[in-house]
Scaffold this active site. Structure first.
Site, PDB file in Angstrom:
ATOM      1  N   LYS A   1       0.860  -1.187   0.000  1.00  0.00           N
ATOM      2  CA  LYS A   1       0.000   0.000   0.000  1.00  0.00           C
ATOM      3  C   LYS A   1       0.894   1.233   0.000  1.00  0.00           C
ATOM      4  O   LYS A   1       1.712   1.412   0.895  1.00  0.00           O
ATOM      5  CB  LYS A   1      -0.913   0.008   1.221  1.00  0.00           C
ATOM      6  CG  LYS A   1      -1.745   1.284   1.303  1.00  0.00           C
ATOM      7  CD  LYS A   1      -2.774   1.246   2.407  1.00  0.00           C
ATOM      8  CE  LYS A   1      -3.563   2.543   2.445  1.00  0.00           C
ATOM      9  NZ  LYS A   1      -4.607   2.526   3.466  1.00  0.00           N
TER      10      LYS A   1
ATOM     11  N   ARG B   1     -10.759   9.985   1.758  1.00  0.00           N
ATOM     12  CA  ARG B   1     -10.596  10.721   3.020  1.00  0.00           C
ATOM     13  C   ARG B   1     -11.706  11.755   3.170  1.00  0.00           C
ATOM     14  O   ARG B   1     -12.087  12.093   4.293  1.00  0.00           O
ATOM     15  CB  ARG B   1      -9.208  11.361   3.084  1.00  0.00           C
ATOM     16  CG  ARG B   1      -8.118  10.292   3.203  1.00  0.00           C
ATOM     17  CD  ARG B   1      -6.716  10.868   3.283  1.00  0.00           C
ATOM     18  NE  ARG B   1      -5.712   9.812   3.168  1.00  0.00           N
ATOM     19  CZ  ARG B   1      -4.418  10.022   2.986  1.00  0.00           C
ATOM     20  NH1 ARG B   1      -3.955  11.255   2.921  1.00  0.00           N
ATOM     21  NH2 ARG B   1      -3.589   9.007   2.897  1.00  0.00           N
TER      22      ARG B   1
ATOM     23  N   LYS C   1       1.255  10.106   5.773  1.00  0.00           N
ATOM     24  CA  LYS C   1       1.325   8.687   6.123  1.00  0.00           C
ATOM     25  C   LYS C   1       2.602   8.028   5.608  1.00  0.00           C
ATOM     26  O   LYS C   1       2.685   6.815   5.501  1.00  0.00           O
ATOM     27  CB  LYS C   1       0.067   7.978   5.604  1.00  0.00           C
ATOM     28  CG  LYS C   1      -1.233   8.521   6.205  1.00  0.00           C
ATOM     29  CD  LYS C   1      -2.444   7.626   5.924  1.00  0.00           C
ATOM     30  CE  LYS C   1      -3.695   8.155   6.628  1.00  0.00           C
ATOM     31  NZ  LYS C   1      -4.876   7.276   6.437  1.00  0.00           N
TER      32      LYS C   1
ATOM     33  N   GLU D   1       7.664  -6.845   1.375  1.00  0.00           N
ATOM     34  CA  GLU D   1       6.366  -6.867   2.058  1.00  0.00           C
ATOM     35  C   GLU D   1       5.639  -8.185   1.780  1.00  0.00           C
ATOM     36  O   GLU D   1       5.014  -8.758   2.674  1.00  0.00           O
ATOM     37  CB  GLU D   1       5.491  -5.689   1.591  1.00  0.00           C
ATOM     38  CG  GLU D   1       5.999  -4.312   2.002  1.00  0.00           C
ATOM     39  CD  GLU D   1       5.768  -4.014   3.488  1.00  0.00           C
ATOM     40  OE1 GLU D   1       5.201  -4.864   4.210  1.00  0.00           O
ATOM     41  OE2 GLU D   1       6.166  -2.913   3.927  1.00  0.00           O
TER      42      GLU D   1
ATOM     43  N   LYS E   1      -2.234  -1.530  -3.729  1.00  0.00           N
ATOM     44  CA  LYS E   1      -3.085  -0.350  -3.681  1.00  0.00           C
ATOM     45  C   LYS E   1      -2.229   0.910  -3.783  1.00  0.00           C
ATOM     46  O   LYS E   1      -1.225   0.985  -3.090  1.00  0.00           O
ATOM     47  CB  LYS E   1      -3.831  -0.364  -2.346  1.00  0.00           C
ATOM     48  CG  LYS E   1      -4.669   0.849  -2.083  1.00  0.00           C
ATOM     49  CD  LYS E   1      -5.297   0.734  -0.726  1.00  0.00           C
ATOM     50  CE  LYS E   1      -6.140   1.954  -0.468  1.00  0.00           C
ATOM     51  NZ  LYS E   1      -6.720   1.959   0.846  1.00  0.00           N
TER      52      LYS E   1
ATOM     53  N   SER F   1     -10.238   5.406  -4.724  1.00  0.00           N
ATOM     54  CA  SER F   1     -11.192   6.509  -4.917  1.00  0.00           C
ATOM     55  C   SER F   1     -10.736   7.517  -5.971  1.00  0.00           C
ATOM     56  O   SER F   1     -11.529   7.972  -6.793  1.00  0.00           O
ATOM     57  CB  SER F   1     -11.432   7.203  -3.585  1.00  0.00           C
ATOM     58  OG  SER F   1     -10.218   7.694  -3.035  1.00  0.00           O
TER      59      SER F   1
ATOM     60  N   TYR G   1     -14.969   0.852  -6.805  1.00  0.00           N
ATOM     61  CA  TYR G   1     -16.236   1.577  -6.664  1.00  0.00           C
ATOM     62  C   TYR G   1     -17.079   1.430  -7.922  1.00  0.00           C
ATOM     63  O   TYR G   1     -18.238   1.811  -7.939  1.00  0.00           O
ATOM     64  CB  TYR G   1     -15.949   3.050  -6.349  1.00  0.00           C
ATOM     65  CG  TYR G   1     -15.105   3.178  -5.097  1.00  0.00           C
ATOM     66  CD1 TYR G   1     -15.682   3.033  -3.831  1.00  0.00           C
ATOM     67  CD2 TYR G   1     -13.721   3.362  -5.170  1.00  0.00           C
ATOM     68  CE1 TYR G   1     -14.910   3.092  -2.689  1.00  0.00           C
ATOM     69  CE2 TYR G   1     -12.936   3.420  -4.033  1.00  0.00           C
ATOM     70  CZ  TYR G   1     -13.538   3.281  -2.796  1.00  0.00           C
ATOM     71  OH  TYR G   1     -12.775   3.314  -1.660  1.00  0.00           O
TER      72      TYR G   1
HETATM   73  C1  PBG Z   1      -6.916   4.001   5.437  1.00  0.00           C
HETATM   74  C2  PBG Z   1      -7.489   3.689   4.112  1.00  0.00           C
HETATM   75  C3  PBG Z   1      -7.379   4.492   2.971  1.00  0.00           C
HETATM   76  C4  PBG Z   1      -8.078   3.868   1.961  1.00  0.00           C
HETATM   77  C5  PBG Z   1      -8.601   2.688   2.484  1.00  0.00           C
HETATM   78  N1  PBG Z   1      -8.212   2.587   3.825  1.00  0.00           N
HETATM   79  C6  PBG Z   1      -6.767   5.815   2.758  1.00  0.00           C
HETATM   80  C7  PBG Z   1      -5.558   6.176   3.459  1.00  0.00           C
HETATM   81  O1  PBG Z   1      -4.625   5.387   3.607  1.00  0.00           O
HETATM   82  O2  PBG Z   1      -5.518   7.320   3.866  1.00  0.00           O
HETATM   83  C8  PBG Z   1      -8.197   4.431   0.581  1.00  0.00           C
HETATM   84  C9  PBG Z   1      -9.203   3.877  -0.311  1.00  0.00           C
HETATM   85  C10 PBG Z   1      -9.493   4.718  -1.485  1.00  0.00           C
HETATM   86  O3  PBG Z   1      -8.889   5.777  -1.726  1.00  0.00           O
HETATM   87  O4  PBG Z   1     -10.406   4.325  -2.206  1.00  0.00           O
HETATM   88  N2  PBG Z   1      -6.749   2.939   6.298  1.00  0.00           N
END
Ligand code: PBG
Length: 327
Positions: A198, A208, A220, A236, A251, A277, A316
């Protein structure tokens, strides 16, 4: 010209193109992320994700029913909590009478055949907006106490009937800790789909907004991966495999197709990809401006994940794609 080899021969008609087609998305590959809010009969649109909303439980039921009818077998549920339910200790994450655990229980009761995936990270419950506990003095995201909390959350989620635990936090050692806690509590059949690779990505913006979970301070980057790195995804992967992961995930999706392929070529486990997203927003925005055919771009993008080697696609677009496949 006399050419023995003409690649265009295999492209001459719809029929032959279909016959030699290498990859296809099917509804059973899709997993729909859904956002739940408190209350009844409420649907709050997410502005940066046209067509996506936050739903109350009664309306989530309807969504799940539609998805299952379309052949989409699975959802991943995220809680969008009001600010007053968030605090630095993320206590709401363990509240069995709270929104999230109640919803998991009720959804599973109503749809036993649904493959129910959860989210394990602290950000939906954190007043700091981080996936782990924040040290109040140093501001550091604390690893080990976070992992203890994530293991507790996972056991509670499994107890409500979740099929797949989805750690999205990127703390070290969390897959092993969660696996151990699940085994000890008798949930040996509960799977873990780890967010293995990720990345600290700018494509999470709309998510968010949906959760109102933007970090209050900092970013992050001390826990999510650096977008410059490819080899590190293999590290990982090895760790998750050693710790007992069932499904590995990459991701975001589209900007990280090389990583999907790398994982595919280096593991025997199922590989998932999270079409996040921002990837959804990008296509919707261009389509609204008339700059892209949104439906075709969606289908092409989702097919690219299969071509790269993904078995499962969190997207989505799940409902829209399943409708397209049906029609
Ligand atoms: C956080 C989390 C995130 C998403 C899923 N779980 C965003 C982040 O790491 O800030 C993102 C999913 C998306 O953008 O569709 N645990």
């Amino acid at each position: 010209m006399i050419l023995n080899k003409r690649t265009r021969r295999l492209r001459t008609s719809e029929g032959i193109r279909a016959m030699v087609s290498e990859n296809a998305v099917t509804a059973k590959d899709l997993l729909a992320p859904l956002f739940i809010i408190e209350g009844n009969n409420k649907k709050v649109p997410i502005l940066s994700m046209p067509g996506q909303s936050r739903f109350t439980l009664d309306l989530i039921f309807k969504e799940v029913e539609e998805l299952l009818t379309l052949g989409v077998p699975s959802i991943c549920l995220f809680p969008a909590l009001p600010e007053e339910k968030k605090n630095t200790q993320c206590t709401e994450a363990l509240n069995e009478k709270g929104l999230y655990l109640t919803a998991l229980r009720e959804i599973k009761k109503r749809f036993p055949e649904l493959i129910l995936m959860t989210d394990v990270a602290l950000d939906p419950y954190s007043s700091d907006g981080h996936d782990g506990f924040v040290d109040p003095v140093s501001g550091e995201i604390v690893n080990d106490t976070t992992v203890e909390m994530l293991a507790k959350m996972s056991v509670l989620q499994a107890a409500q009937g979740a099929d797949i635990i989805g750690p999205s936090d990127m703390m070290d050692g969390r897959v092993g800790a969660i696996r151990g806690a699940l085994e000890k509590s008798g949930f040996s059949n509960t799977m873990i789909m780890s967010y293995t690779a990720k990345y600290a990505s700018s494509f999470y913006g709309p998510f968010r907004e949906a959760l109102d979970s933007t970090p209050k301070k900092g970013d992050k980057k001390t826990y999510q991966m650096n977008p410059t790195n490819g080899r590190e995804a293999l590290r990982e992967l090895r760790l998750d495999e050693e710790e007992g992961v069932d499904i590995v995930m990459v991701k975001p999706g589209l900007p990280y197709l090389d990583i999907v392929k790398t994982l595919r070529d280096n593991t025997h486990l199922p590989v998932a990809v999270y079409n996040v997203s921002g990837e959804y927003a990008m296509i919707k925005a261009a389509a609204q401006l008339g700059w892209l055919d949104g439906t075709k771009a969606m289908a092409e993008m989702l097919t690219s994940f299969k071509r790269a080697g993904a078995d499962i696609i969190l997207t989505y677009f799940a409902k829209e794609m399943a409708q397209l496949l049906r029609d």
